[in-house]
Design an enzyme around this catalytic site. Structure first.
Site, PDB file in Angstrom:
ATOM      1  N   ARG A  61       4.281  11.403 -10.363  1.00 31.82           N
ATOM      2  CA  ARG A  61       3.152  10.459 -10.304  1.00 31.82           C
ATOM      3  C   ARG A  61       3.602   9.013 -10.494  1.00 31.82           C
ATOM      4  O   ARG A  61       2.876   8.079 -10.154  1.00 31.82           O
ATOM      5  CB  ARG A  61       2.101  10.822 -11.359  1.00 31.82           C
ATOM      6  CG  ARG A  61       0.952   9.833 -11.457  1.00 31.82           C
ATOM      7  CD  ARG A  61      -0.271  10.409 -12.130  1.00 31.82           C
ATOM      8  NE  ARG A  61       0.012  11.045 -13.405  1.00 31.82           N
ATOM      9  CZ  ARG A  61       0.256  10.402 -14.548  1.00 31.82           C
ATOM     10  NH1 ARG A  61       0.291   9.088 -14.577  1.00 31.82           N
ATOM     11  NH2 ARG A  61       0.473  11.080 -15.645  1.00 31.82           N
ATOM     12  N   TYR A 116     -15.058  -3.146   6.969  1.00 28.97           N
ATOM     13  CA  TYR A 116     -15.217  -1.697   7.119  1.00 28.97           C
ATOM     14  C   TYR A 116     -16.330  -1.245   6.168  1.00 28.97           C
ATOM     15  O   TYR A 116     -16.370  -1.663   5.001  1.00 28.97           O
ATOM     16  CB  TYR A 116     -13.887  -1.009   6.803  1.00 28.97           C
ATOM     17  CG  TYR A 116     -14.033   0.465   6.530  1.00 28.97           C
ATOM     18  CD1 TYR A 116     -14.601   1.311   7.477  1.00 28.97           C
ATOM     19  CD2 TYR A 116     -13.625   1.015   5.321  1.00 28.97           C
ATOM     20  CE1 TYR A 116     -14.755   2.663   7.221  1.00 28.97           C
ATOM     21  CE2 TYR A 116     -13.774   2.364   5.053  1.00 28.97           C
ATOM     22  CZ  TYR A 116     -14.345   3.188   6.011  1.00 28.97           C
ATOM     23  OH  TYR A 116     -14.503   4.518   5.752  1.00 28.97           O
ATOM     24  N   ASP A 181      -7.349  -7.395   5.226  1.00 31.54           N
ATOM     25  CA  ASP A 181      -7.213  -6.040   5.746  1.00 31.54           C
ATOM     26  C   ASP A 181      -6.663  -6.179   7.167  1.00 31.54           C
ATOM     27  O   ASP A 181      -7.342  -6.677   8.060  1.00 31.54           O
ATOM     28  CB  ASP A 181      -8.573  -5.325   5.725  1.00 31.54           C
ATOM     29  CG  ASP A 181      -8.458  -3.856   6.104  1.00 31.54           C
ATOM     30  OD1 ASP A 181      -7.622  -3.536   6.963  1.00 31.54           O
ATOM     31  OD2 ASP A 181      -9.214  -3.043   5.547  1.00 31.54           O
ATOM     32  N   LYS A 206      -4.546   4.954  10.061  1.00 30.38           N
ATOM     33  CA  LYS A 206      -4.859   4.540  11.421  1.00 30.38           C
ATOM     34  C   LYS A 206      -3.572   4.331  12.232  1.00 30.38           C
ATOM     35  O   LYS A 206      -2.871   5.283  12.521  1.00 30.38           O
ATOM     36  CB  LYS A 206      -5.738   3.287  11.368  1.00 30.38           C
ATOM     37  CG  LYS A 206      -6.921   3.397  10.387  1.00 30.38           C
ATOM     38  CD  LYS A 206      -7.869   4.474  10.795  1.00 30.38           C
ATOM     39  CE  LYS A 206      -9.112   4.680   9.938  1.00 30.38           C
ATOM     40  NZ  LYS A 206      -9.171   4.285   8.568  1.00 30.38           N
TER      41      LYS A 206
END
Ligand code: PLP
Length: 397
Positions: A61, A116, A181, A206
């Site tokens: 982690r 978004y 972004d 994406k």
């Protein structure tokens, strides 16, 4: 500096020869044998403070070598010193807002619409404990407060493809860090850090991965800001899975070729759609009137491969008739996708806010893939003609 195609192929792979391997190794360890007790403790402290690497990864982690290689690659492509990868784009956004606003105590965010829908909803919902002022580019300076910790923008914006002049935005932000972004443009077409952005965020789900088979998010930033974000990732456990990191890093090698090819097709389809009698409006950065601030060429190196069309009436007939375009959310894959933002990606944004930033219920967002342009055009024309024959969409001159 090498060209973008060379950098996309080689970024993050510098150490492979010294490891004696050619392909990216996938390290699935959840824990690591410690070199000795003292070094293990020291490594844990360094990683918890946000260091990108230490004498041992200690625990899965905290850091992972496969993920770190992808981070170094994306940082290099964005021209920033470091990047931090997460299990999704939203997780990357959450950590960045937490680092820029909650950790610093500057709990006010200025955000430009459209964003978004998931990002818009996250910021408006209050679950992050920040207060948000939504505005447009012209309103940023007036929206700033002494406790503003972050200015957030998307360009080209999802889903209207609106463009933001980043030099002007950074100047208006007056020293407040700006997060851009860059999911739609990718580092192939735009590097927001070269225009003064502090944080450059991607939904890696994406274009970076590019094949629709790996979720991920990544934010590139200067070393100090990246350490703060990485330290939050250690604490909250939102690390990108190494299998996804492998796929996303592998995707980078073909990113320029994919973006360039899809962009050529998108530009052709956008031009043809402007002439189609069933289409009321086409949103695409390459079309006349779409770039009032002249960012194409100066900031954005190409119009990209996403476009949006407005039909004359709200109708889902087109969506159900298409054969090559898949009616689905997401974008940036090798295959073409289409969706209605008001019903899906931007559904959680209040109706009046959605309409105010130009997201009509008649707007359809198209992500253009790598299929042959004539096949995609044929699919669109066949499907667009159906509502005309049925007189669902009136033909206006
Ligand atoms: N930013 C943009 C522009 C997006 O389109 C998306 C998702 O569609 C996100 C961020 C969120 O990314 P993810 O779905 O990987 O969490």
């Amino acid at each position: 500096m090498s060209g973008i195609r060379t950098r996309a192929v080689h970024a993050g792979r510098q150490e492979l020869s010294s490891l004696g391997v050619h392909a990216l190794p996938i390290d699935l360890s959840t824990t690591y044998p410690l070199p000795d007790a003292e070094l293990g403790e020291q490594a844990l402290l360094e990683l918890a403070a946000g260091a990108p690497a230490a004498a041992s990864p200690v625990y899965g982690r905290l850091v992972n070598p496969t993920v770190s290689r992808f981070e170094r690659a994306l940082a290099e492509l964005e021209g920033l010193p470091d990047a931090v990868a997460f299990g999704s784009g939203m997780a990357a956004l959450v950590a960045t807002v937490q680092a820029a606003c909650l950790v610093t105590g500057r709990r006010h965010v200025v955000a430009l619409r459209p964003l978004y829908g998931g990002s818009d909803h996250l910021l408006s919902s209050g679950i992050l404990g920040v207060e948000v002022t939504y505005t447009d580019a012209a309103g940023v300076a007036a929206a700033l407060r002494p406790d503003t910790g972050l200015v957030i923008a998307e360009t080209p914006a999802n889903p209207t493809l609106d463009l933001v002049d980043l030099d002007a935005l950074v100047a208006a932000a007056d020293g407040v860090p700006v997060l851009v972004d860059n999911t739609f443009a990718t580092p192939v077409l735009q590097n927001p850090a070269a225009h003064g952005a502090t944080y450059v965020l991607h939904s890696a789900t994406k274009y970076l991965g590019g094949h629709g088979d790996a979720m991920g998010g990544i934010v590139a930033a200067p070393a100090e800001q990246a350490a703060a974000i990485r330290s939050l990732r250690v604490a909250t456990g939102a690390l990108l899975h190494p299998m996804s990191a492998y796929l996303l890093h592998r995707g980078l090698a073909t990113l320029p070729l994919r973006v360039e090819a899809a962009q050529r097709t998108a530009a052709e389809l956008a031009a043809r759609l402007t002439e189609h009698p069933a289409v009321a409006k086409v949103h695409y950065p390459g079309l006349a009137g779409s770039d009032p601030h002249g960012v194409l060429g100066r900031q954005l190196r190409g119009p990209g491969a996403i476009l949006a069309i407005e039909t004359f009436e709200e109708s889902d007939v087109l969506l159900s008739r298409l054969r090559l375009f898949t009616h689905a959310v997401s974008l940036g894959s090798v295959d073409s996708l289409i969706e209605r933002p008001a019903a899906l990606t931007h559904r959680l944004v209040a109706d009046e806010d959605r309409l105010a930033c130009g997201i009509s219920p008649r707007l359809l967002r198209l992500s253009i893939g790598l299929e042959d342009v004539e096949d995609l055009w044929g699919d669109l024309v066949e499907s667009l003609e159906v509502p005309i024959r049925m007189n669902v969409i009136p033909i206006t001159s």
